[in-house]
Design an enzyme around this catalytic site. Structure first.
Site, PDB file in Angstrom:
ATOM      1  N   PHE A  49      -3.630  -2.156   6.858  1.00 48.41           N
ATOM      2  CA  PHE A  49      -4.225  -3.476   6.598  1.00 48.41           C
ATOM      3  C   PHE A  49      -5.204  -3.429   5.414  1.00 48.41           C
ATOM      4  O   PHE A  49      -5.095  -2.586   4.536  1.00 48.41           O
ATOM      5  CB  PHE A  49      -4.893  -4.035   7.856  1.00 48.41           C
ATOM      6  CG  PHE A  49      -3.959  -4.250   9.013  1.00 48.41           C
ATOM      7  CD1 PHE A  49      -2.655  -4.674   8.809  1.00 48.41           C
ATOM      8  CD2 PHE A  49      -4.371  -4.027  10.315  1.00 48.41           C
ATOM      9  CE1 PHE A  49      -1.790  -4.881   9.877  1.00 48.41           C
ATOM     10  CE2 PHE A  49      -3.508  -4.241  11.397  1.00 48.41           C
ATOM     11  CZ  PHE A  49      -2.215  -4.662  11.176  1.00 48.41           C
ATOM     12  N   ALA A  71      -3.052  -0.124  13.410  1.00 47.00           N
ATOM     13  CA  ALA A  71      -4.247  -0.246  12.586  1.00 47.00           C
ATOM     14  C   ALA A  71      -5.246  -1.248  13.151  1.00 47.00           C
ATOM     15  O   ALA A  71      -6.267  -1.493  12.534  1.00 47.00           O
ATOM     16  CB  ALA A  71      -3.861  -0.648  11.164  1.00 47.00           C
ATOM     17  N   TRP A 118       6.977   0.114  -8.615  1.00 46.89           N
ATOM     18  CA  TRP A 118       8.160  -0.363  -7.868  1.00 46.89           C
ATOM     19  C   TRP A 118       9.380  -0.368  -8.791  1.00 46.89           C
ATOM     20  O   TRP A 118      10.471   0.039  -8.388  1.00 46.89           O
ATOM     21  CB  TRP A 118       7.893  -1.771  -7.316  1.00 46.89           C
ATOM     22  CG  TRP A 118       9.021  -2.318  -6.498  1.00 46.89           C
ATOM     23  CD1 TRP A 118       9.249  -2.146  -5.157  1.00 46.89           C
ATOM     24  CD2 TRP A 118      10.103  -3.143  -6.964  1.00 46.89           C
ATOM     25  NE1 TRP A 118      10.397  -2.796  -4.764  1.00 46.89           N
ATOM     26  CE2 TRP A 118      10.949  -3.412  -5.865  1.00 46.89           C
ATOM     27  CE3 TRP A 118      10.442  -3.661  -8.217  1.00 46.89           C
ATOM     28  CZ2 TRP A 118      12.099  -4.198  -5.969  1.00 46.89           C
ATOM     29  CZ3 TRP A 118      11.595  -4.447  -8.323  1.00 46.89           C
ATOM     30  CH2 TRP A 118      12.405  -4.703  -7.214  1.00 46.89           C
ATOM     31  N   LYS A 146      10.011  -6.708   9.607  1.00 42.82           N
ATOM     32  CA  LYS A 146       9.613  -6.075   8.359  1.00 42.82           C
ATOM     33  C   LYS A 146      10.717  -5.277   7.690  1.00 42.82           C
ATOM     34  O   LYS A 146      10.791  -5.175   6.475  1.00 42.82           O
ATOM     35  CB  LYS A 146       8.396  -5.171   8.614  1.00 42.82           C
ATOM     36  CG  LYS A 146       7.780  -4.597   7.352  1.00 42.82           C
ATOM     37  CD  LYS A 146       6.553  -3.773   7.704  1.00 42.82           C
ATOM     38  CE  LYS A 146       5.921  -3.163   6.457  1.00 42.82           C
ATOM     39  NZ  LYS A 146       4.769  -2.322   6.783  1.00 42.82           N
ATOM     40  N   ARG A 182       1.909   7.582   7.033  1.00 49.76           N
ATOM     41  CA  ARG A 182       2.303   7.343   8.424  1.00 49.76           C
ATOM     42  C   ARG A 182       3.822   7.319   8.566  1.00 49.76           C
ATOM     43  O   ARG A 182       4.544   6.945   7.650  1.00 49.76           O
ATOM     44  CB  ARG A 182       1.747   6.005   8.911  1.00 49.76           C
ATOM     45  CG  ARG A 182       0.248   5.971   9.051  1.00 49.76           C
ATOM     46  CD  ARG A 182      -0.239   4.590   9.434  1.00 49.76           C
ATOM     47  NE  ARG A 182      -0.066   3.633   8.342  1.00 49.76           N
ATOM     48  CZ  ARG A 182      -0.303   2.341   8.440  1.00 49.76           C
ATOM     49  NH1 ARG A 182      -0.697   1.829   9.589  1.00 49.76           N
ATOM     50  NH2 ARG A 182      -0.136   1.547   7.406  1.00 49.76           N
ATOM     51  N   PHE A 229       4.517  -7.889  -9.469  1.00 44.98           N
ATOM     52  CA  PHE A 229       5.757  -8.484  -8.969  1.00 44.98           C
ATOM     53  C   PHE A 229       6.459  -9.203 -10.121  1.00 44.98           C
ATOM     54  O   PHE A 229       5.813  -9.631 -11.092  1.00 44.98           O
ATOM     55  CB  PHE A 229       5.463  -9.459  -7.831  1.00 44.98           C
ATOM     56  CG  PHE A 229       5.166  -8.784  -6.521  1.00 44.98           C
ATOM     57  CD1 PHE A 229       6.107  -8.777  -5.501  1.00 44.98           C
ATOM     58  CD2 PHE A 229       3.953  -8.138  -6.295  1.00 44.98           C
ATOM     59  CE1 PHE A 229       5.848  -8.149  -4.288  1.00 44.98           C
ATOM     60  CE2 PHE A 229       3.684  -7.507  -5.093  1.00 44.98           C
ATOM     61  CZ  PHE A 229       4.635  -7.514  -4.082  1.00 44.98           C
ATOM     62  N   THR A 255       4.023   1.659  -0.979  1.00 41.61           N
ATOM     63  CA  THR A 255       4.702   1.776  -2.264  1.00 41.61           C
ATOM     64  C   THR A 255       3.731   2.249  -3.346  1.00 41.61           C
ATOM     65  O   THR A 255       4.055   3.115  -4.169  1.00 41.61           O
ATOM     66  CB  THR A 255       5.318   0.427  -2.655  1.00 41.61           C
ATOM     67  OG1 THR A 255       6.196  -0.004  -1.614  1.00 41.61           O
ATOM     68  CG2 THR A 255       6.102   0.526  -3.948  1.00 41.61           C
ATOM     69  N   LYS A 301       0.828  -1.217   0.000  1.00 38.53           N
ATOM     70  CA  LYS A 301       0.000   0.000   0.000  1.00 38.53           C
ATOM     71  C   LYS A 301       0.859   1.262   0.000  1.00 38.53           C
ATOM     72  O   LYS A 301       0.563   2.219  -0.719  1.00 38.53           O
ATOM     73  CB  LYS A 301      -0.934   0.010   1.217  1.00 38.53           C
ATOM     74  CG  LYS A 301      -2.087  -0.954   1.151  1.00 38.53           C
ATOM     75  CD  LYS A 301      -3.095  -0.694   2.247  1.00 38.53           C
ATOM     76  CE  LYS A 301      -2.486  -0.664   3.643  1.00 38.53           C
ATOM     77  NZ  LYS A 301      -1.865  -1.943   4.028  1.00 38.53           N
TER      78      LYS A 301
END
Length: 607
Positions: free
Chosen positions: A308, A280, A417, A112, A101, A389, A74, A72
């Site tokens: 999320f 979240a 990306w 992460k 955020r 991807f 990215t 989200k």
């Protein structure tokens, strides 16, 4: 292989005064933190809001994610860069601004890694944003811990408020993952060591002070909200607040500078307000309201995200944040990936990168439900963005887009990306169309009036705006966003009914299971004057149910509520419907093991 860190460090950043100038701000209007980041004072933003017509708000949410997440942040960055790339050839599109955020250092050093986007869709300086940034989280932690120490001090010196040490709700916080702090004993050390009691720590993003910080509209509103935080209950079961122990003023002093939103830039120099970041699950999971309003006052488009999937993040963004602020999005981007579709189609997480067209289509039920909720419940136009991807195949992508096209849902693939803003041009064009067209007034109103309970339609069937774009900086007037808003429940419903409404309308649950102790607490909250508060449901993000193993779009399940908590300062009731961890632990091999500093001072290994 080129890493996100390599890309970020090789980028040529514009001086932050130039980024501010692109928003119409002078050098004297910002408070620089070095030459690549700055704070924008609240009075400057208030002045801008008085003379500006708000830009259009675009929410980025997602289908129910895999454990790796679907991108989200990215995608949000890519969309903003894509809108600004589109504006280079179509000036009427206008300027896009990001509102995101701040990352917590818990995940940065935990599992992460960094959280400032990825590839060629990043916000920079990435290493600063991920580590300390402008000190906002340290200020929030200090304010929270000041309240905790003043409460303990009150108990130590006579306890005039008759605080029950067994019923203290506020915990101290740190911005790290530390499982050893999940259960501690404080007050040891004899007569001068305080009153011994069991306690625990939370990570800073789980604190109510963080949620308050992100919903405050001004310093005075911040102080009033902080004063409402219920720290404990007395032995007579009376609530004891921050105001009762006299801590609100000092806490506000600690947060005074932090409350001003932070301004940075993307790799392609799109302005980005990055500010605040509550959980979240037990909170609303969005950047600060002040950052969002800053973007609305200074930009033509504001791209923001909610944590999320849409069942959690979008629901709270719309039912809590937008309702509080009187704002409303013009369109919603639902981020999806082929791997998430395959996961919800029954494929093991270890195998989601293997081609499987049938599993892609089988998992569509999850994505379809999120889109249907946004349109039929909230009256918003969803645009599905397939975050591409390297392992995705053309056959799988074509099947996914064709399926959604058959339902009348606009869907595009995006390669931000790998390609930055150019890779998100198709997404940018779809979002502009969904919002009513470039330079058009009433984007949110157009979406809401066409949503309703009607069948899915393509965004090509929605109203297209005809209003001209005024390149002088004065945007055409638009209908008040609040007039377009449609929420999933009404505030005057009883608390129990609000919980049941979300469960049945959003999660497709058969019912909710409310134990007797939960019903007693809901009754108590109502009697204390909080019956008209919105509810904030905390559950697993991996399923629409409370069972993470139920993939797709399960129906007929029961939402089991374990507990409810009052967040009086934030202004909502937290509903615990699962095992919620407010102090994470580090994994066996934390990301911290890869992070280092070179002899010339460059940080490595962040992502």
């Amino acid at each position: 292989m080129t890493t996100d860190m390599d890309i970020a460090l090789s980028a040529e950043l514009d001086p932050i005064v130039d980024i501010a100038a692109g928003l119409g701000l002078d050098a004297k209007d910002i408070i620089p933190h070095g030459w690549t980041k700055a704070k924008v004072p609240i009075d400057v933003l208030d002045q801008a809001a008085e003379t500006a017509t708000d830009g259009r708000l675009i929410l980025v949410t997602a289908m129910s994610p895999t454990p790796a997440g679907e991108g989200k942040t990215t995608t949000s960055i890519g969309l903003a860069d894509g809108l600004n790339e589109l504006a280079r050839s179509k000036s009427e599109v206008g300027k896009a601004v990001l509102a995101l955020r701040e990352p917590s250092m818990g995940p940065v050093f935990g599992m992460k890694g960094g959280a400032a986007g990825g590839g060629y869709a990043q916000v920079v300086p990435m290493e600063d944003i991920n580590l300390h940034f402008t000190g906002d989280f340290a200020a929030i932690a200090a304010a929270n811990n000041l309240a905790a120490t003043m409460l303990d001090n009150h108990i130590h010196f006579g306890n005039d408020l008759d605080v029950d040490p067994r019923r203290i709700h506020l915990r101290r916080v740190v911005d790290l993952n530390d499982r050893a702090l999940r259960g501690v004993v404080v007050g040891l050390g004899g007569l001068n060591g305080g009153v011994p009691r069991e306690d625990a720590f939370d990570i800073v993003v789980a604190s109510e002070v963080m949620a308050v910080f992100c919903l405050a509209t001004s310093l005075s509103d911040l102080k009033e909200r902080l004063g409402r935080i219920v720290l404990a209950h007395s032995r007579g079961r009376e609530p004891i607040t921050v105001a009762d122990i006299g801590a609100a003023g000092a806490m506000t002093a600690l947060l005074r500078n932090a409350l001003a939103p932070n301004l940075v830039q993307s790799l392609e120099h799109s302005p980005a307000f990055i500010h605040g970041g509550p959980f979240a699950n037990i909170a609303h999971g969005c950047n600060s309201l002040l950052a969002t309003k800053a973007g609305l006052a200074l930009g033509d488009w504001v791209v923001t995200e909610a944590g999320f999937g849409a069942d959690l993040g979008a629901e709270k963004f719309l039912d809590i944040k937008c309702r509080t602020a009187g704002i409303w999005p013009s369109a919603v981007v639902v981020v999806a990936t082929l791997r998430a579709l395959k996961y919800h189609g029954g494929v093991d997480v270890a195998d989601v990168n293997s081609p499987d067209v049938s599993a892609v289509l089988e998992g569509m039920s999850n994505l379809e439900l999120h889109c249907r909720n946004l349109r039929e419940i909230y009256g918003l136009t969803p645009v599905v963005c397939f975050n591409r991807f390297p392992t995705d195949t053309d056959e799988e992508m074509a099947a996914a887009i064709s399926h959604l096209d058959g339902l009348g849902v606009a869907a595009v693939e995006s390669t931000h990306w790998a390609d930055g803003g150019e890779g998100a041009l198709a997404l940018a064009e779809a979002v502009v169309e969904a919002a009513g067209g470039a330079g058009a007034g009433g984007g949110a109103a157009a979406s809401a009036s066409n949503g309703g309970d009607a069948e899915f339609r393509t965004i090509r069937d929605e109203n297209r705006g005809e209003g001209p774009h005024d390149s002088s900086g004065t945007r055409p007037p638009r209908e008040e966003p609040a007039a377009s808003a449609r929420y999933s429940y009404e505030l005057d419903q009883p608390l129990e009914d609000k919980i049941r409404t979300i469960a049945q309308r959003i999660y497709q649950a058969k019912d909710v299971d409310l134990p007797a102790k939960v019903k007693r607490k809901l009754k108590q909250f109502t009697e204390e004057g909080y019956g008209d508060a919105p509810v904030c449901i905390a559950k697993t993000q991996y399923s629409l149910s409370t069972d993470a193993s139920l993939r797709g779009a399960p129906t007929g399940h029961i939402i089991e509520v374990k507990d409810v908590r009052l967040s009086a300062g934030a202004g909502f009731i937290v509903v615990i419907a699962g095992d919620i961890m407010t102090m994470p632990g580090l994994p066996r091999e934390p990301s911290a093991l890869k992070i280092d500093v070179t002899d010339d001072g460059n940080i490595t290994g962040l992502f």
